[in-house]
Design an enzyme around this catalytic site. Sequence first.
Site, PDB file in Angstrom:
ATOM      1  N   GLY A 330       0.807  -1.305  -0.178  1.00  0.00           N
ATOM      2  CA  GLY A 330       0.006  -0.069  -0.036  1.00  0.00           C
ATOM      3  C   GLY A 330       0.726   1.187  -0.067  1.00  0.00           C
ATOM      4  CE  LYS A 350       0.540  -0.773   6.846  1.00  0.00           C
ATOM      5  NZ  LYS A 350      -0.952  -0.255   6.655  1.00  0.00           N
ATOM      6  CG  ASP A 450      -8.430   5.003   3.238  1.00  0.00           C
ATOM      7  OD1 ASP A 450      -9.061   5.357   2.216  1.00  0.00           O
ATOM      8  OD2 ASP A 450      -7.396   4.768   3.178  1.00  0.00           O
TER       9      ASP A 450
HETATM   10  N1  LIG Z   1      -3.471  -8.730   7.970  1.00  0.00           N
HETATM   11  C1  LIG Z   1      -3.528  -8.933   6.520  1.00  0.00           C
HETATM   12  N2  LIG Z   1      -3.566 -10.245   6.137  1.00  0.00           N
HETATM   13  C2  LIG Z   1      -3.280 -10.289   4.861  1.00  0.00           C
HETATM   14  N3  LIG Z   1      -3.466  -9.027   3.884  1.00  0.00           N
HETATM   15  C3  LIG Z   1      -3.342  -7.954   4.395  1.00  0.00           C
HETATM   16  C4  LIG Z   1      -3.251  -7.995   5.827  1.00  0.00           C
HETATM   17  N4  LIG Z   1      -3.197  -6.432   6.165  1.00  0.00           N
HETATM   18  C5  LIG Z   1      -3.128  -5.912   4.909  1.00  0.00           C
HETATM   19  N5  LIG Z   1      -3.155  -6.647   3.960  1.00  0.00           N
HETATM   20  C6  LIG Z   1      -2.887  -6.491   2.495  1.00  0.00           C
HETATM   21  O1  LIG Z   1      -2.169  -5.548   2.200  1.00  0.00           O
HETATM   22  C7  LIG Z   1      -2.858  -4.466   1.526  1.00  0.00           C
HETATM   23  C8  LIG Z   1      -2.183  -3.134   1.933  1.00  0.00           C
HETATM   24  O2  LIG Z   1      -2.290  -3.208   3.408  1.00  0.00           O
HETATM   25  P1  LIG Z   1      -2.828  -1.912   4.036  1.00  0.00           P
HETATM   26  O3  LIG Z   1      -4.131  -1.202   3.477  1.00  0.00           O
HETATM   27  O4  LIG Z   1      -2.813  -1.868   5.401  1.00  0.00           O
HETATM   28  O5  LIG Z   1      -1.481  -0.836   3.764  1.00  0.00           O
HETATM   29  P2  LIG Z   1      -1.550   0.600   3.334  1.00  0.00           P
HETATM   30  O6  LIG Z   1      -0.056   0.944   2.939  1.00  0.00           O
HETATM   31  O7  LIG Z   1      -1.932   1.490   4.696  1.00  0.00           O
HETATM   32  O8  LIG Z   1      -2.383   1.053   1.983  1.00  0.00           O
HETATM   33  P3  LIG Z   1      -3.132   2.279   1.716  1.00  0.00           P
HETATM   34  O9  LIG Z   1      -2.509   2.609   0.240  1.00  0.00           O
HETATM   35  O10 LIG Z   1      -4.564   1.527   1.415  1.00  0.00           O
HETATM   36  O11 LIG Z   1      -3.238   3.201   2.692  1.00  0.00           O
HETATM   37  C9  LIG Z   1      -4.234  -4.673   1.904  1.00  0.00           C
HETATM   38  O12 LIG Z   1      -5.047  -4.233   0.761  1.00  0.00           O
HETATM   39  C10 LIG Z   1      -4.454  -6.086   1.624  1.00  0.00           C
HETATM   40  O13 LIG Z   1      -4.309  -6.740   0.474  1.00  0.00           O
END
Ligand SMILES: Nc1ncnc2c1ncn2[C@@H]1O[C@H](COP(=O)(O)OP(=O)(O)OP(=O)(O)O)[C@@H](O)[C@H]1O
Length: 689
Positions: A330, A350, A450
């Site tokens: 993300g 993450k 969001d």
């Molecule tokens: N606990 C989890 N288990 C499996 N996949 C996950 C999990 N958490 C996140 N993901 C995957 O990772 C992707 C990105 O996670 P997340 O949305 O938390 O990241 P971000 O960098 O904050 O994203 P964004 O660009 O939406 O802000 C999610 O859309 C999902 O596909």
Amino acid sequence: MAAGRVDVPRKRDYYDFKKEEVVRYKNGSGDAKLSRVRRGYQNINGCRFLSDGQNLGPRRGDAPCVKNSEVSKHKDGVQLPPEKKRKFSPIIWDLEKEKEVRISSKNRIVPISSFSCIKFPDGSVREVSTVVSDGGAAKHSIKENLSEGLEYDSEKPFLVCGSVGSTVSKSPVGLSASLPQEEVGVDDLDQVHLEEAELVQVHGILASRWASDSDTPRDVSPSSGNYTAERGQSSKSSTPESGEFRRESSEDRARLSGLDELGLGCSSKDEYAESELEDDVMDVDKSPDEDSCAKQLQIEEVAVPSRSMNLFNSCRSVFEYERLNKINEGTYGIVYRARDKTTGEIVALKKVKMDVGRKQELSEYGFPISSLREINILLSFNHPSIVNVKEVVVDDVDNVFMVMEYMEHDLKGLIETMKHPFSTSEVKCLMLQLLEGVKYLHDNWVLHRDLKTSNLLVNNQGKLKVCDFGMSRQYGSPLKPYTSLVVTLWYRAPELLLGMKKYSTAVDMWSVGCIMAELLAKKPLFNGKTEADQIDKIFKTLGTPTETIWPGFSELPGAKAQFVKQPYNLLRKRFPAASFTGSPVLSELGFDLLNKLLSYDPEMRITVDDALNHDWFREVPLPKSQEFMPTFPPQHARNRHVQRTLIKRKESGRRECSRVDRQHKHMLYVPCQKEAFLWHGCEPAHVQA
Ligand SMILES: Nc1ncnc2c1ncn2[C@@H]1O[C@H](COP(=O)(O)OP(=O)(O)OP(=O)(O)O)[C@@H](O)[C@H]1O
């Protein structure tokens, strides 16, 4: 609900339009209550009163009026939010304290002291400053008796009622308990930062419902680390805490032990709960004494040495986990599938991105604030529809990882790969879980900001969980101006698109409406490319709003533009009751819910409680039970399938993936990134993303 507390229809109390204001008043008995003046009546405890005192009863769709006697009051009779259930309380960010607590990105050491106001059983409030120097025993002194001039008796139990936290760290990363309130937006991170920094100027904590909640008690209490965990779900805490996800080290315990001897801690849970109650009231009607306490203490803070605490120091290492594959990436994080080497449990890791678009956050605070918010909120939350964060781990080069429960899919990926849309009963099952999660957030005074299909995780047990709390924030009464640059464009509420700054839970409900439509139609409802295009698409479907259907619309900053003139709501055409053209069908009740979720006027938009109680969930087909929800191959398996295809292509000498299977486009997207290829020993040069 806690005894004596009453759920109040909050959305009606906190909106801020030109014609209506949230006001507080004191009635004859001195009871302060939230009320609002609007269209000739005041809203008091859910009832509308005319100026002559005539009771018009509750508004349509509202709960019955609450009798005064039922209203939960604290000493000033202020209505309190419903009891919240949490793992423990999140850190509160205090912009006002930003300067003192800002984390230097260079040395990551922040000198700051802590203090607290303490409330004695007899009701007096006194200020205690606490000085904890590195390795030294805590010293504290009672600065003044703020209320009644009573003598301090260290033997007596007492309650801590207000403070400013402190925290410091060395490597790997230092975090402060009192962090600023800037926002991180999707569109322009820096702009959002600056905007909210300007808007939320003073009283970051102290002016909000959350603001005056105590933090230092746990900060200075010897039981601080264990206390919150012990309280677990029973804690409706709106308190800032330093070192929440820090494990209490023996050094810290030793450092804090002096406080215990002097009785600087909450003597019982009940007392603590009472102190929280106190805080809520103090928050609303802060006395001059308390103000002076805060001011005095701010001066104090500059002078005294700091307590040093490293929130991540005792985090486990990421090397306790075996990294299996990358799941997704993300804006703010890269998510991996991993296995706990000790337990064998599969988890999602993450990794907090410390680079892209986060320069300002890093230079200002040494750590991305949005990630800290996410960590903080997710660690404190505990609900089946909210993704569970188990712990935070670090690697040897200062990277921070959130360890989350692993979910096989996100809804966006599923929708894209499914051949057919979800059935109505499946949509109901997913919607109920989503609404339960949102209810938990709103009950805990958090806006997600969001909500979108890619932030909704689904597993093969039919469970749905909300993730990605990077944009979320606490809100309270009165509403403060927040940035409108939140929520991914397609799911962004019209009031945000039109520049409203004082918004509330209704923005999440709009996103829920967009998600419901997407689940039914298997495609996004309003997929605008720019903000103007997004507004255009909304107006073309729902009709151009007017003052009649959305009072206050014309006064919004963005309402001066020339919009498409479309007088009708054409939503039903997109979701007819019956269809021969393949359009998603929706019953009268289903359409009623969707229509209410997509109400223009945020005040009229359905609340999460009403949505959960909507009759659509009670009509046939009934919501499918989770265990009968369809299963899908997990994302990593789908990715592996794509990997194999790509490797085959490479082996067969093809230099590029010239044909991208539309159906699997999203699968190709991830492995086509460099890191995924290196992971699998492939070369990205052979693939076109
Ligand atoms: N606990 C989890 N288990 C499996 N996949 C996950 C999990 N958490 C996140 N993901 C995957 O990772 C992707 C990105 O996670 P997340 O949305 O938390 O990241 P971000 O960098 O904050 O994203 P964004 O660009 O939406 O802000 C999610 O859309 C999902 O596909």
